[in-house]
Design a protein around this motif. Structure first.
Motif, PDB file in Angstrom:
ATOM      1  N   ILE A  96      53.250  -7.756  18.707  1.00 44.56           N
ATOM      2  CA  ILE A  96      53.673  -8.736  19.712  1.00 44.56           C
ATOM      3  C   ILE A  96      53.912  -8.009  21.026  1.00 44.56           C
ATOM      4  CG2 ILE A  96      54.752 -10.409  18.167  1.00 44.56           C
ATOM      5  CD1 ILE A  96      57.481  -9.017  18.894  1.00 44.56           C
ATOM      6  N   PHE A 152      55.686 -16.331  17.599  1.00 45.61           N
ATOM      7  CA  PHE A 152      55.174 -15.070  17.041  1.00 45.61           C
ATOM      8  C   PHE A 152      56.160 -13.917  17.268  1.00 45.61           C
ATOM      9  CE2 PHE A 152      50.309 -16.025  17.343  1.00 45.61           C
ATOM     10  CZ  PHE A 152      50.477 -17.027  16.404  1.00 45.61           C
ATOM     11  N   LEU A 153      57.018 -14.065  18.254  1.00 44.75           N
ATOM     12  CA  LEU A 153      57.952 -12.985  18.591  1.00 44.75           C
ATOM     13  C   LEU A 153      58.993 -12.759  17.513  1.00 44.75           C
ATOM     14  CD1 LEU A 153      58.697 -13.853  22.326  1.00 44.75           C
ATOM     15  CD2 LEU A 153      57.287 -11.966  21.464  1.00 44.75           C
ATOM     16  N   ASN A 154      59.283 -13.796  16.769  1.00 42.24           N
ATOM     17  CA  ASN A 154      60.451 -13.770  15.905  1.00 42.24           C
ATOM     18  C   ASN A 154      60.202 -14.718  14.747  1.00 42.24           C
ATOM     19  OD1 ASN A 154      63.035 -13.480  14.922  1.00 42.24           O
ATOM     20  ND2 ASN A 154      64.011 -14.696  16.522  1.00 42.24           N
ATOM     21  N   ARG A 155      59.749 -14.132  13.635  1.00 43.12           N
ATOM     22  CA  ARG A 155      59.453 -14.995  12.493  1.00 43.12           C
ATOM     23  C   ARG A 155      59.604 -14.210  11.197  1.00 43.12           C
ATOM     24  NH1 ARG A 155      52.833 -15.803  12.776  1.00 43.12           N
ATOM     25  NH2 ARG A 155      52.334 -13.815  13.714  1.00 43.12           N
ATOM     26  N   PHE A 156      59.751 -14.960  10.118  1.00 45.74           N
ATOM     27  CA  PHE A 156      59.854 -14.332   8.808  1.00 45.74           C
ATOM     28  C   PHE A 156      58.545 -13.648   8.431  1.00 45.74           C
ATOM     29  CE2 PHE A 156      63.021 -17.863   8.230  1.00 45.74           C
ATOM     30  CZ  PHE A 156      64.129 -17.050   8.110  1.00 45.74           C
ATOM     31  N   THR A 204      58.194 -12.197   1.843  1.00 43.38           N
ATOM     32  CA  THR A 204      59.608 -12.457   1.586  1.00 43.38           C
ATOM     33  C   THR A 204      59.910 -13.960   1.740  1.00 43.38           C
ATOM     34  OG1 THR A 204      59.942 -11.714   3.861  1.00 43.38           O
ATOM     35  CG2 THR A 204      60.521 -10.169   2.126  1.00 43.38           C
ATOM     36  N   ARG A 239      60.042  -4.583   8.702  1.00 44.14           N
ATOM     37  CA  ARG A 239      59.891  -6.036   8.769  1.00 44.14           C
ATOM     38  C   ARG A 239      60.298  -6.734   7.493  1.00 44.14           C
ATOM     39  NH1 ARG A 239      54.419  -8.837   9.197  1.00 44.14           N
ATOM     40  NH2 ARG A 239      55.504 -10.707   9.887  1.00 44.14           N
ATOM     41  N   SER A 257      63.351  -9.230   7.228  1.00 38.74           N
ATOM     42  CA  SER A 257      63.096 -10.622   6.852  1.00 38.74           C
ATOM     43  C   SER A 257      63.976 -11.024   5.667  1.00 38.74           C
ATOM     44  CB  SER A 257      61.606 -10.785   6.524  1.00 38.74           C
ATOM     45  OG  SER A 257      61.275 -12.113   6.265  1.00 38.74           O
ATOM     46  N   TRP A 267      65.575  -6.257  19.198  1.00 39.40           N
ATOM     47  CA  TRP A 267      66.102  -7.433  19.894  1.00 39.40           C
ATOM     48  C   TRP A 267      67.621  -7.391  19.917  1.00 39.40           C
ATOM     49  CZ3 TRP A 267      62.473 -10.395  22.156  1.00 39.40           C
ATOM     50  CH2 TRP A 267      61.159 -10.311  21.658  1.00 39.40           C
ATOM     51  N   PRO A 270      57.758  -3.973  19.918  1.00 38.14           N
ATOM     52  CA  PRO A 270      58.963  -4.268  19.135  1.00 38.14           C
ATOM     53  C   PRO A 270      58.634  -4.878  17.773  1.00 38.14           C
ATOM     54  CG  PRO A 270      58.591  -5.984  20.752  1.00 38.14           C
ATOM     55  CD  PRO A 270      57.533  -4.952  20.986  1.00 38.14           C
ATOM     56  N   LEU A 271      59.650  -4.934  16.927  1.00 36.91           N
ATOM     57  CA  LEU A 271      59.529  -5.629  15.655  1.00 36.91           C
ATOM     58  C   LEU A 271      59.520  -7.138  15.928  1.00 36.91           C
ATOM     59  CD1 LEU A 271      59.459  -4.770  12.629  1.00 36.91           C
ATOM     60  CD2 LEU A 271      61.865  -5.349  12.500  1.00 36.91           C
ATOM     61  N   ASN A 272      58.760  -7.877  15.126  1.00 35.58           N
ATOM     62  CA  ASN A 272      58.638  -9.315  15.380  1.00 35.58           C
ATOM     63  C   ASN A 272      59.644 -10.158  14.590  1.00 35.58           C
ATOM     64  OD1 ASN A 272      57.328  -8.583  13.082  1.00 35.58           O
ATOM     65  ND2 ASN A 272      55.435  -9.687  13.493  1.00 35.58           N
ATOM     66  N   ILE A 273      60.876  -9.657  14.517  1.00 37.68           N
ATOM     67  CA  ILE A 273      61.936 -10.457  13.885  1.00 37.68           C
ATOM     68  C   ILE A 273      63.292  -9.982  14.397  1.00 37.68           C
ATOM     69  CG2 ILE A 273      61.963  -8.961  11.822  1.00 37.68           C
ATOM     70  CD1 ILE A 273      62.630 -11.551  10.185  1.00 37.68           C
ATOM     71  N   GLN A 274      64.191 -10.915  14.556  1.00 37.80           N
ATOM     72  CA  GLN A 274      65.516 -10.632  15.101  1.00 37.80           C
ATOM     73  C   GLN A 274      66.428  -9.956  14.075  1.00 37.80           C
ATOM     74  OE1 GLN A 274      66.610 -14.908  15.617  1.00 37.80           O
ATOM     75  NE2 GLN A 274      68.345 -14.451  14.295  1.00 37.80           N
TER      76      GLN A 274
END
Lengths: 443, 443
Positions: free
Chosen positions: A61, A69-73, A77, B107, B111, B164, B199-203
């Protein structure tokens, strides 16, 4: 029975396929990381008789990515979690063959398949996004090489999935025999890209192996789909194109010694429906109005190696791009260039068109119901994957208005009849690669 | 509050830690792939107030593997499934830093952490089993190199987990702003083994980041644990040894600028209890009788590069092995050699000892309760991980007899007070690596 019925799957992609769907009032803005929302949607889809949920994925991303797409599971999992909340619906997810290890991926899907009671599907992608290489510290393989890797990869994975015959685990407490060593098999693969001995450390599921999904649209992609895929997604939006595509893939499957029933075609559609065509168009415009032109240009860049479109005049004809986009989403970038030329579109028009796809499935309840039946009857589709622009309103309307109409006309059952994805899709259980060989020897 | 209380975790390892536990009448023989059994055990553990379940792992099997290693769920998929069936218990799983990609693993754990509401833990292993290389088509790194890789790996993963800041996702429907680009951070790592941009795509989750578990016993392992681990497992079975180990790890943590509370020591124990010591010993012998000597020898070989022990006389002294076992489970193989020499054990005795560990926690209900309290009070343990020889009987007895006694004496609450693993273990939420820097700049 599922013959003569249309199968549906639904994409779980947060607030929806539309880049600004999170602004739509019918869905939570954080849908892509809202677990309660995902559980609810999967349960509703199961209750309505949809055959599967499907989680797409990406491994890179940046600031220009579309918001969800920036922040998803992560797919495996998320699907494992959803498996616990459902009992009949299939669970499909994307994992790339260009940025993973076949032993790990074979295991994770086999594990999902076993713990869900035979409901897993693996959507094979080769990862078009070049940026991914930056997160994995290795060169991004070009289009042709990616498919070469994928072919060897799937061969290894299917070999690993045959590690254990059905009755390999004897578990005789009296004698102390846990397994029958004759029914354990090693893939012993030594190929160009992978070396894998095996066996896999998990047994097969009630559906034998996870179902193979794929969505290749280029020639290499279609060749791959014909050979390996059991459910093929296509983004083609016109019935003739979809019909030709379906024939192409199925002819290819037969040429590879497979049967016509071994591969199902699932066009991706995003129906927007209303009591009248006008009401549907009004809903469409409301969705399109969620986007501003800067976002639209950035999104368009995604298909063209993140090319900066802000440098051009918005209301001049779509610019000449030469080879830009050739090594990324090739089929999409080719289509965009061609459409722009044929229809004489401006950059603004092209950009907005790409943010909010119109397609063939916007109309009144009856129009869209008829359209779906027409595609199915004419051999353009075995089923459809719903890639709703806005998941909330889109699925609400579809389940309330379209599914009952399809059921009334005998094209759909709002009920899943089986507990495995293969059975619900009408796909055969694959033979164990090694057990089969033994039968041939014995015959 | 959890201070002054003992924390417990339980290992989910099918029928149990004993190699022939599947033959024991108190558990299903297929426990390692029986999802209902795993769900039930996790729910019972949560109801009893245990802080976490824990799934160990391995990436290579052969005919000599212990039975439940042949066929078991993959940790991340299993834990995600269990997350849906529980709401407070922590979910720890093993993933190797020698055979995976940091972006993928960061990730998947992030997740799991997010979908479980902040309950994930990653147990970092470097994979001692050399055979693993055969399933991944790459050379097996030696002991020192594995830890060098692991250190760089964890640094990358923790960087990705800081991609994030907490309030990065604005999601303002009015303005159309989805995120604040100033609160998105790239790890931009260019190291000896890994190159990862981010960055990683998850908060981040409610507990910030997954908890780091680790179990290194060698000097490199202890160094690694001191620097990074938040919960450290040890197999040491005597209180003095465990006390020294705990001091060693905690002193190391302080030397790395961490606080004593940042790392918790969890000896692995497998209590076998009865109304009397004799009844407990009888249960022990019943478990030991599940094994035959051929299996015991094969299992022993696992610690010595799959050395074939069947070639030796069973009742002669344990053979001289030279360097065999040095590059695999080094700390275990060294211990076995040393014990055999010191106590003058025969091969048969060594092999049977290894199949069925006796340890310090076999005895009457009160004896074992006292022992646990003694270990805790003397600083040999902050908590314990239950690695039951037989999961059925072992956990039944422990939850019925030992936990109530500990609760009565004020050392345990049969109830989880918090919804995140960090809170239940008394661990602080790690600062975001990048947000912290900004604060320093601003100060």
């Amino acid at each position: 029975m599922t013959h003569n019925k249309i199968n549906f799957g639904i994409m779980l992609h947060g607030a929806g396929g539309h880049m600004n769907s999170w602004r739509h009032p019918s869905v939570p803005a954080d849908a892509s990381v809202n677990i309660a929302y995902n559980v609810d949607l999967a349960k509703r889809a199961e209750a309505e008789g949809l055959a599967f949920v499907f989680v797409a994925d990406g491994l890179y991303i940046n600031e220009k990515s579309i918001p969800h797409f920036l922040n998803r599971f992560e797919p495996l999992t998320l699907l494992s979690f959803l498996a616990a909340h459902t009992s009949k619906i299939g669970l499909g997810g994307t994992v790339s063959t260009s940025y993973s290890d076949p032993f790990t991926v074979a295991r994770q899907f086999a594990s999902l398949d076993l713990l869900s009671g035979g409901r897993a599907a693996w959507n094979i992608v080769t990862t078009p996004l070049e940026g991914t290489a930056k997160n994995y510290g290795r060169p991004h393989p070009d289009h042709t090489l990616r498919y070469e890797i994928a072919s060897e990869y799937i061969d290894v994975v299917k070999g690993l999935w045959s590690s254990w015959e059905e009755d390999a685990f004897v578990r005789n407490r009296e004698t102390g025999q846990f397994f029958d060593p004759k029914k354990m098999h090693r893939v012993n693969h030594h190929g160009k890209f992978f070396t894998v001995e095996g066996p896999l450390n998990i047994q097969r599921s009630p559906q034998g192996e996870p179902v193979i999904f794929q969505a290749g649209a280029s020639e290499s992609g279609i060749h791959f789909a014909s050979k390996y895929a059991e459910a093929v997604f296509t983004h083609i939006q016109d019935i003739e194109g979809a019909k030709n595509y379906a024939k192409h893939v199925k002819d290819g499957a037969v040429a590879h010694g497979r049967s016509l029933n071994d591969v199902k075609i699932f066009p991706g559609i995003n129906p927007i429906v209303g009591r009248t065509k006008d009401e549907a168009e009004e809903k469409f415009r409301a969705i399109r109005n969620l986007v501003n032109i800067e976002d639209a240009l950035a999104y368009l860049g995604r298909y063209f190696d993140h090319h900066d479109f802000a440098q051009y005049d918005l209301d001049k004809p779509f610019p000449e791009l030469g080879d830009i986009g050739k090594n990324s989403f090739r089929s999409t970038s080719d289509r965009i260039k061609q459409e722009a030329k044929e229809k004489g579109l401006t950059l603004r028009e092209v950009a907005l068109n790409e943010t909010t796809q119109h397609g063939d499935f916007i109309g009144s309840y009856d129009e869209v119901t008829n359209r779906i039946i027409e595609w199915f009857d004419k051999g353009a589709a075995d089923g459809f994957i719903l890639t709703m622009q806005v998941s909330g309103q889109g699925f609400d309307d579809f389940s309330t208005e379209i599914l009952p109409r399809l059921e009334e006309r005998g094209y759909f059952d709002r009920k899943l009849h089986h507990n495995t994805l293969r059975e619900n899709l009408g796909l055969a259980i694959p033979s164990n690669r090694y057990a089969e060989k033994q039968q041939i020897v014995a015959a």
